[in-house]
Design a protein around this motif. Sequence first.
Motif, PDB file in Angstrom:
ATOM      1  N   ALA A  42       1.030  -1.227  -0.144  1.00 41.15           N
ATOM      2  CA  ALA A  42       0.311  -0.270   0.169  1.00 41.15           C
ATOM      3  C   ALA A  42       0.633   1.147  -0.107  1.00 41.15           C
ATOM      4  N   THR A  43       0.486   2.336  -1.243  1.00 44.61           N
ATOM      5  CA  THR A  43       1.440   3.327  -0.604  1.00 44.61           C
ATOM      6  C   THR A  43       1.179   4.589   0.666  1.00 44.61           C
ATOM      7  N   THR A  44       0.699   4.240   1.153  1.00 42.12           N
ATOM      8  CA  THR A  44       0.060   5.477   2.477  1.00 42.12           C
ATOM      9  C   THR A  44       0.184   4.976   3.594  1.00 42.12           C
ATOM     10  N   THR A  45       0.583   4.970   4.934  1.00 48.34           N
ATOM     11  CA  THR A  45       0.064   4.656   6.206  1.00 48.34           C
ATOM     12  C   THR A  45      -1.593   4.132   6.628  1.00 48.34           C
ATOM     13  N   MET A  46      -2.521   5.226   5.463  1.00 47.54           N
ATOM     14  CA  MET A  46      -3.439   4.964   6.141  1.00 47.54           C
ATOM     15  C   MET A  46      -4.489   3.709   5.386  1.00 47.54           C
ATOM     16  N   LEU A  47      -3.726   3.686   3.891  1.00 55.12           N
ATOM     17  CA  LEU A  47      -4.006   2.572   3.956  1.00 55.12           C
ATOM     18  C   LEU A  47      -3.288   1.379   4.178  1.00 55.12           C
ATOM     19  N   ALA A  48      -2.325   1.226   4.092  1.00 49.30           N
ATOM     20  CA  ALA A  48      -1.917   0.105   5.025  1.00 49.30           C
ATOM     21  C   ALA A  48      -2.960  -0.348   5.980  1.00 49.30           C
ATOM     22  N   ASP A  49      -3.032   1.070   6.872  1.00 46.38           N
ATOM     23  CA  ASP A  49      -3.478  -0.010   8.171  1.00 46.38           C
ATOM     24  C   ASP A  49      -4.810  -0.948   7.439  1.00 46.38           C
ATOM     25  N   LEU A  50      -5.805  -0.192   6.696  1.00 44.08           N
ATOM     26  CA  LEU A  50      -6.957  -0.567   6.115  1.00 44.08           C
ATOM     27  C   LEU A  50      -6.483  -1.964   5.695  1.00 44.08           C
ATOM     28  N   ALA A  51      -5.812  -2.539   5.290  1.00 45.53           N
ATOM     29  CA  ALA A  51      -5.454  -3.716   4.783  1.00 45.53           C
ATOM     30  C   ALA A  51      -5.341  -4.602   5.106  1.00 45.53           C
ATOM     31  N   ARG A  52      -4.602  -3.631   6.612  1.00 46.93           N
ATOM     32  CA  ARG A  52      -4.045  -5.084   7.432  1.00 46.93           C
ATOM     33  C   ARG A  52      -5.962  -5.473   8.891  1.00 46.93           C
ATOM     34  N   ASN A  53      -6.064  -4.789   8.754  1.00 45.77           N
ATOM     35  CA  ASN A  53      -7.785  -4.638   9.096  1.00 45.77           C
ATOM     36  C   ASN A  53      -8.764  -5.372   7.865  1.00 45.77           C
ATOM     37  N   ILE A  54      -7.966  -5.153   7.029  1.00 33.43           N
ATOM     38  CA  ILE A  54      -9.149  -6.064   6.006  1.00 33.43           C
ATOM     39  C   ILE A  54      -8.753  -7.456   5.661  1.00 33.43           C
ATOM     40  N   GLY A  55      -7.632  -8.023   5.806  1.00 33.26           N
ATOM     41  CA  GLY A  55      -6.587  -8.854   5.296  1.00 33.26           C
ATOM     42  C   GLY A  55      -6.311 -10.580   6.661  1.00 33.26           C
ATOM     43  N   GLY A  56      -6.440  -9.278   7.413  1.00 36.19           N
ATOM     44  CA  GLY A  56      -6.117 -10.118   8.529  1.00 36.19           C
ATOM     45  C   GLY A  56      -4.880 -11.175   8.676  1.00 36.19           C
ATOM     46  N   GLU A  57      -5.070 -12.085   9.013  1.00 36.62           N
ATOM     47  CA  GLU A  57      -3.819 -13.113   9.527  1.00 36.62           C
ATOM     48  C   GLU A  57      -3.496 -13.671   7.509  1.00 36.62           C
ATOM     49  N   TYR A  58      -4.153 -13.107   6.522  1.00 36.70           N
ATOM     50  CA  TYR A  58      -3.844 -13.692   4.794  1.00 36.70           C
ATOM     51  C   TYR A  58      -3.627 -12.933   4.184  1.00 36.70           C
ATOM     52  N   ALA A  59      -3.030 -11.803   4.649  1.00 36.54           N
ATOM     53  CA  ALA A  59      -2.721 -10.304   4.163  1.00 36.54           C
ATOM     54  C   ALA A  59      -0.840  -9.604   4.572  1.00 36.54           C
ATOM     55  N   ASN A  60       0.298  -9.562   3.948  1.00 36.41           N
ATOM     56  CA  ASN A  60       1.364  -9.384   4.917  1.00 36.41           C
ATOM     57  C   ASN A  60       1.594  -8.371   4.443  1.00 36.41           C
ATOM     58  N   VAL A  61       1.188  -6.696   4.395  1.00 39.31           N
ATOM     59  CA  VAL A  61       0.786  -5.754   4.105  1.00 39.31           C
ATOM     60  C   VAL A  61       2.093  -5.103   4.110  1.00 39.31           C
ATOM     61  N   SER A  62       2.823  -4.082   3.393  1.00 40.91           N
ATOM     62  CA  SER A  62       3.710  -3.706   3.822  1.00 40.91           C
ATOM     63  C   SER A  62       3.702  -2.035   2.829  1.00 40.91           C
ATOM     64  N   ALA A  63       4.023  -0.760   3.109  1.00 42.50           N
ATOM     65  CA  ALA A  63       4.000   0.931   3.321  1.00 42.50           C
ATOM     66  C   ALA A  63       5.026   0.914   3.145  1.00 42.50           C
ATOM     67  N   LEU A  64       4.797   1.980   1.459  1.00 43.59           N
ATOM     68  CA  LEU A  64       6.292   2.668   1.002  1.00 43.59           C
ATOM     69  C   LEU A  64       5.997   3.774   1.746  1.00 43.59           C
TER      70      LEU A  64
END
Length: 314
Positions: A42-64
């Motif tokens: 995800a580009t921003t910290t806001m979007l990375a946080d959103l992806a972590r909440n939705i993806g949960g254990e099935y998403a390994n999220v990095s923020a640019l």
Amino acid sequence: MKKSMKSLLGVFCAALLMLTGCGQTANHPTTASSDEPLKVVATTTMLADLARNIGGEYANVSALMGPGIDPHLYQASAGDVSLMQQADVVIYNGLHLEGKMGEIFQSLSTRGDHVICIENGLEPSQLLSAEGSSDIPDPHIWFDVSLWKSAAQTVADGLSKADSAHTDTYQANMKTYLTELEELDAYIHSRAEEIPQQQRVLVTAHDAFQYFGRAYGFEVKGLQGISTDAEAGTADVSTLADFIVERKIKAIFVESSVPPKTIQALQAAIRAKGFESVIGGELYSDSLGDAEAGTDTYITSFKANIDTIVDALK
């Protein structure tokens, strides 16, 4: 398995070519297997946080971009492009927020369902424009919780398309998060109501809070435009200082992702006109806070913002 030196060199060269607009988009990696989390960038910290909440254990999220980084001015490195090429899913805001990265997203767009643009999940009628220009959209949609709920739906649908095996989980996580956002929205409204309507005037470094103003009944004045690419001139400072003196606004605010010098210049101009307006605190605008401050999520950052605003203006 470690990549060979030849493979690493190929990825680096492809990234450099894409940055110059001359390269071709790399082949998209296969969708993660059912027991392997999606690689999400995800580009921003806001979007990375959103992806972590939705993806949960099935998403390994990095923020640019990390805390305090201004997305309007951010320029992707070769390493950033390589990271996006190797991801299963890339998430970006759109609406020209990531203004220096447009060509990169255009190249990545050929990947279809594996690139999620939040802009695409919003109705044009929901969007605001830059002051004085109906052609330039305001990208700061996260300051209206109702729009961020739409963003959550967009991310849940995008992750479901990229990893259909866990659709039920993504949709369930989204519904849980929507409940948390509704609670946040109620909290913001409750705190805003502590200030009489005529005193709800928010003065910040750049024009990032118009969605906040529309949603929660604040008149918003930004010294710079919606993008920090724009610079405030002496006339802008003087005009806003006159407004603050006339309305007797007690506090103005700096932002975590914008240097404080423009607000400090505004404060000096106000003082020169015989009025005193304090700097009421630092607001999180184009990025979230950090774990040390306890503001590393969308919800905690937004709560910190409304508490800072209300406490200062009261």
